[in-house]
Design a protein around this motif. Structure first.
Motif, PDB file in Angstrom:
ATOM      1  N   GLN A 133       0.952  -1.463  -0.148  1.00 21.27           N
ATOM      2  CA  GLN A 133      -0.040   0.097   0.113  1.00 21.27           C
ATOM      3  C   GLN A 133       0.845   1.011  -0.506  1.00 21.27           C
ATOM      4  N   TYR A 134       0.313   2.063  -0.858  1.00 25.38           N
ATOM      5  CA  TYR A 134       1.102   3.646  -1.168  1.00 25.38           C
ATOM      6  C   TYR A 134       0.099   5.140  -1.336  1.00 25.38           C
ATOM      7  N   ALA A 135       0.082   5.414   0.042  1.00 25.19           N
ATOM      8  CA  ALA A 135      -0.687   6.588   0.094  1.00 25.19           C
ATOM      9  C   ALA A 135      -0.591   7.700  -0.310  1.00 25.19           C
TER      10      ALA A 135
ATOM     11  N   ASP B 125      -7.295  -1.930   4.657  1.00 29.13           N
ATOM     12  CA  ASP B 125      -6.155  -2.265   5.319  1.00 29.13           C
ATOM     13  C   ASP B 125      -5.992  -1.172   5.687  1.00 29.13           C
ATOM     14  N   PHE B 126      -5.693   0.109   5.053  1.00 29.21           N
ATOM     15  CA  PHE B 126      -4.652   1.505   5.699  1.00 29.21           C
ATOM     16  C   PHE B 126      -4.808   1.855   7.378  1.00 29.21           C
ATOM     17  N   ALA B 127      -6.664   1.121   7.832  1.00 26.72           N
ATOM     18  CA  ALA B 127      -6.567   1.680   8.581  1.00 26.72           C
ATOM     19  C   ALA B 127      -5.892   2.287   9.775  1.00 26.72           C
TER      20      ALA B 127
ATOM     21  N   ARG C 146      -2.185  -7.822   5.711  1.00 31.32           N
ATOM     22  CA  ARG C 146      -2.054  -8.573   5.622  1.00 31.32           C
ATOM     23  C   ARG C 146      -1.407  -8.404   4.303  1.00 31.32           C
ATOM     24  N   PRO C 147      -0.558 -10.047   4.136  1.00 31.50           N
ATOM     25  CA  PRO C 147      -0.087 -10.302   2.065  1.00 31.50           C
ATOM     26  C   PRO C 147      -0.867 -10.567   1.096  1.00 31.50           C
ATOM     27  N   MET C 148      -0.601  -9.678   0.190  1.00 33.17           N
ATOM     28  CA  MET C 148      -2.271  -9.842  -0.490  1.00 33.17           C
ATOM     29  C   MET C 148      -0.788 -10.192  -1.932  1.00 33.17           C
ATOM     30  N   PRO C 149      -0.256 -11.447  -1.943  1.00 28.74           N
ATOM     31  CA  PRO C 149      -0.125 -12.285  -3.153  1.00 28.74           C
ATOM     32  C   PRO C 149      -1.579 -11.667  -4.274  1.00 28.74           C
TER      33      PRO C 149
END
Length: 817
Positions: A225-227, A304-306, A274-277
């Motif tokens: 994740q990138y925001a 996932d970013f909360a 969580r890992p996201m393959p």
């Protein structure tokens, strides 16, 4: 001069860096193909945040990152900078992290990376947005910073093209053309591009591409994740559009976060989800017309970013008035051990791989590959990211997916040197495993084998030794992890009585045939042309005389040799040099098993149950016998890695339990115990024995490592021989002994002579024989025995002195008795 035709598949940061490095070396017939547009191709490079931190647990990776940032700093681009030395700031909010930052500072110090350890107020001065009350301190590295990845790609591509390289967009490589075990080119939708060398630099598509040539490339595409936030009022006007960023890159690793500026906004990267393959079949790699629809950028998942946002506004309170303005889940490559995957296909000459390489190490890896292609030998040690470092059992889909997911989770974790893989476990166990479990073994799994580290049932041995007056210092919480004082008792008991060590995970190879001796003579340093039943310690070198590995070679017959090796890389090295006929190589490791029976009472245990004469005249040191123990057929080798009299005993796996039970029963009157890897390590350091990959790498020559005795310069030519006479050795591997009995180090700590960092620890252990911690360290060659040094261990500094190379039994009387 005619140079090879090279086709590089992938025009991202790795492929383009390689084109630049190869053309710089004079290889100008280079074609770079990409399925996407140039140069925002749609891969990981296109969205990479560009963080480059030099300091890494690996000395080699630190060197490669340092090369990358300095190279990118030298690039020119019409749109502006390719690298911005804003610096890097890692902050600690826990005591564990603060200790870890001191450990990283030690890595930096021993590798020439500029750094400062800062108190909270100094951190806030560097990064005014921080709430200094929430941190304990920070590590600042001024030369680190931001790579503008696409500009670095374009700048290097321009240089490569000026030397003759060409770059072609929208070229889907359908297949690799091969003939007689070598590449001949690649086939695209528009035809064949001829090539002598094809390099796979396809990023997270690499595993799929490797399957086309029958190669498993162990990586998993994983979303990260990138925001980007809304603007911060305090940063308005702080950065020009060109400068983009002036604050250091901030890493809040206690919560898996990093931050970089985008003008007056903050970009936030997060590894705590969580890992996201990623299923590559679901990606549309043809939609790369804009930044928004590139295949490597997936939809942002706010839930996932909360946690990341909650922790961010605690550390940077001003962001509490804003929000996440935009975000995506970007795909990157992760591997089972977190390292890159680099090397040439063993079974398809000319097919190379440079995968799972992030921007941080991109130019360094590219230089390494170019050196390997052009010169035959790279200038850095490559064993940590070698394509063939994994055991075959680690190359199935479940292992790769599970361990790569763990690598993702652990990106910002504080990793202990002895942390063990959580899953999968029990992939390979020795036949002794049921007995080891019954003895309360604590297992480590550094590769695919379960290996006992110590045995809980030996608590009684520890209690006896303590009652007899042995003092075992209390360890700090870090060095006490994955350790037990029982291991000290096991080592001491080996010196006074006898112990069994499980040697099954040691790689065993049978090299046979009329050409076997010539092959091994050419590959290794010592003279193997000895009588049948001889055992020889020898080395594998690279072409520049650096140490790749050490081996024991036993001559079982005129044309049959048993090689004790260190793992898959040794198998790969020998396999690549096999002649077309006359030699057979067979890996017998899983079909066999073995124990080390060592200690002053080892002969009393073994002699009654074997017909072989075990006297010094009957079976001399470094000799072997093919015989029986009880009714079990065995190969008995009189060698010792712990510095005590005894034997390595090998048999077929089917006889394993019977062998263990027989030796245990025979040893009971002599108080035999089973002992684990920690005791094994302590005893081998006492005896001055080195460990390949830890103490020994291609950076150093045998003489520098104290292994000149394993070189037979009078025999015929062998790989690396010619380089030995011309290579300087400014450093030597030395033994150091600590003054304070409570001092313990674990490896990679910086060693100073006076006020100057002069080297680093490779491996260490607490010696029950001397009652002190012993360590190996690479130090200046002219440093005298007895010279005082200091070692930085997290927040402490320990005094030590250069000791004799062999601390226990330098006369070898114990192993020969």
């Amino acid at each position: 001069m005619t140079t090879p035709k090279v086709v590089i598949v992938g025009a991202g940061i790795v492929g383009t860096s390689l084109a630049d490095e190869l053309t710089l070396c004079g290889w100008t017939d280079v074609t770079v193909l990409d399925r996407g547009p140039l140069f925002a191709t749609g891969g990981s490079t296109s969205h990479a945040p560009g963080l480059v931190f030099a300091t890494n647990p690996s000395k080699t990776m630190t060197e490669l990152a340092s090369y990358t940032l300095e190279k990118f700093s030298s690039l020119s681009h019409p749109d502006g900078w390719c690298f911005n030395h804003v610096g890097g700031l890692e902050v600690a909010t826990t005591e564990t992290r603060w200790g870890d930052l001191h450990r990283k500072a030690g890595w930096a110090a021993s590798r020439g990376v500029e750094y400062e350890l800062l108190v909270p107020a100094q951190c806030a001065a560097r990064y005014p947005l921080l709430d200094a009350d929430r941190i304990l301190g920070g590590l600042f590295t001024p030369r680190d910073g931001l790579a503008k990845a696409i500009r670095a790609v374009e700048a290097q591509a321009a240089r490569a093209m000026s030397r003759g390289a060409r770059f072609l967009a929208h070229q889907e490589v359908i297949d690799v053309v091969e003939s007689n075990g070598a590449v001949r080119g690649v086939r695209t939708a528009t035809g064949v591009v001829d090539a002598d060398i094809v390099v796979c630099c396809t990023g997270f598509w690499g595993r799929e591409f490797g399957r086309r040539v029958g190669l498993t490339i162990p990586l998993v595409p994983m979303a990260h994740q990138y925001a980007v936030t809304t603007p911060l009022e305090s940063r308005a006007g702080a950065n020009s559009a060109l400068a983009e960023a002036s604050l250091p890159i901030l890493r809040h690793q206690d919560h898996d976060l990093y931050y970089r500026e985008h003008g007056d906004r903050i970009g936030i990267g997060y590894y705590g989800h969580r890992p996201m393959p990623t299923d590559l079949s679901a990606l549309d790699h043809n939609t790369t017309t804009s930044d928004a629809d590139m295949p490597s950028k997936l939809m942002f998942t706010p839930d996932d970013f909360a946690e990341a946002w909650e922790q961010t506004i605690r550390l940077i309170p001003e962001l509490g008035a804003g929000k996440v303005d935009d975000g995506f889940n970007g795909i990157f490559s992760f591997t089972p051990d977190g390292h890159s995957v680099v090397g040439e296909h063993r079974d398809l000459s000319g097919f190379w791989v440079a995968e799972a390489v992030w921007v941080t190490h991109s130019a360094g890896i590219a230089r390494t590959v170019a050196e390997a292609m052009v010169d035959g030998t790279p200038s850095v040690d490559t064993h940590e990211f070698d394509l063939y470092r994994f055991d075959d059992a680690a190359l199935d889909d479940d292992f790769i997916r599970t361990t790569s997911s763990q690598s993702f989770v652990e990106v910002y974790d504080v990793i202990h040197p002895h942390d063990q893989r959580a899953a999968p476990r029990r992939i390979r166990v020795s036949p002794f495993y049921p007995r080891e479990v019954a003895l309360g073994a604590e297992f480590w799994a550094p590769g695919v084998w379960e290996q006992p580290a110590w045995y809980e049932t030996n608590q009684t041995v520890l209690d006896e030794l303590v009652a007899a007056g042995m003092a075992i210092p209390q360890r700090d919480s870090w060095s006490a992890r994955h350790w037990s004082p029982i291991s000290v008792a096991e080592a001491a008991h080996t010196r006074s009585h006898v112990a069994l060590y499980d040697m099954t995970p040691l790689t065993r190879l049978d090299v046979t045939g009329p050409g076997a001796l010539d092959l091994l003579q050419r590959l290794t340093t010592n003279d193997l042309d000895k009588s049948v039943a001889s055992v020889t310690y020898t080395l594998l070198l690279d072409e520049m005389g650096g140490i790749r590995s050490d081996l024991t070679v036993t001559r079982l017959a005129a044309d049959a040799f048993r090689v004790g090796a260190n793992g898959p890389l040794d198998v790969d090295r020998i396999t690549r040099h096999l002649p077309p006929d006359g030699v057979t190589l067979r890996d017998i490791t899983t079909a066999t098993c073995g124990v080390g029976l060592w200690g002053p009472l080892a002969r009393e245990v073994l002699a009654p149950i074997t017909p072989t004469d075990l006297s010094n005249d009957g079976l001399r040191y470094f000799r072997c016998a093919q015989t029986t123990v009880g009714s079990i057929p065995v190969t008995l080798m009189r060698v010792s890695y712990v510095g005590e009299s005894g034997w390595e005993i090998y048999t077929d796996a089917e006889h394993g339990l019977a062998l263990w039970d027989l030796l245990t029963d025979a040893g009971r009157p002599h108080r035999i115990i089973a002992a684990g890897r920690i005791a094994f390590n302590a005893l081998r350091i006492e005896k001055g024995y080195r460990s390949a990959g830890t103490d020994l790498t291609t950076e150093y020559t045998p003489d520098a490592a104290g292994l000149g005795f394993a070189i037979a310069m009078t025999k015929g030519d062998f790989i690396g021989k010619s380089a030995l006479t011309s290579r300087d050795a400014p450093k030597r591997l030395r033994t150091i002994m600590f003054d304070d009995p409570t001092a313990v180090v674990l490896g990679k700590e910086p060693v100073s002579v006076g006020a100057t960092v002069a080297g680093y620890v490779t491996s260490a252990a607490w010696s029950p024989t001397l009652g002190r911690c012993l360590a190996y360290a690479w130090l200046p060659a002219d440093l005298d025995e007895g010279a005082e040094v200091t070692v930085a261990y997290q927040l402490a500094t320990y005094r030590a002195a250069v000791a004799p190379d062999v601390s226990v039994d330098p006369s070898m009387s114990r192993v020969r008795r």
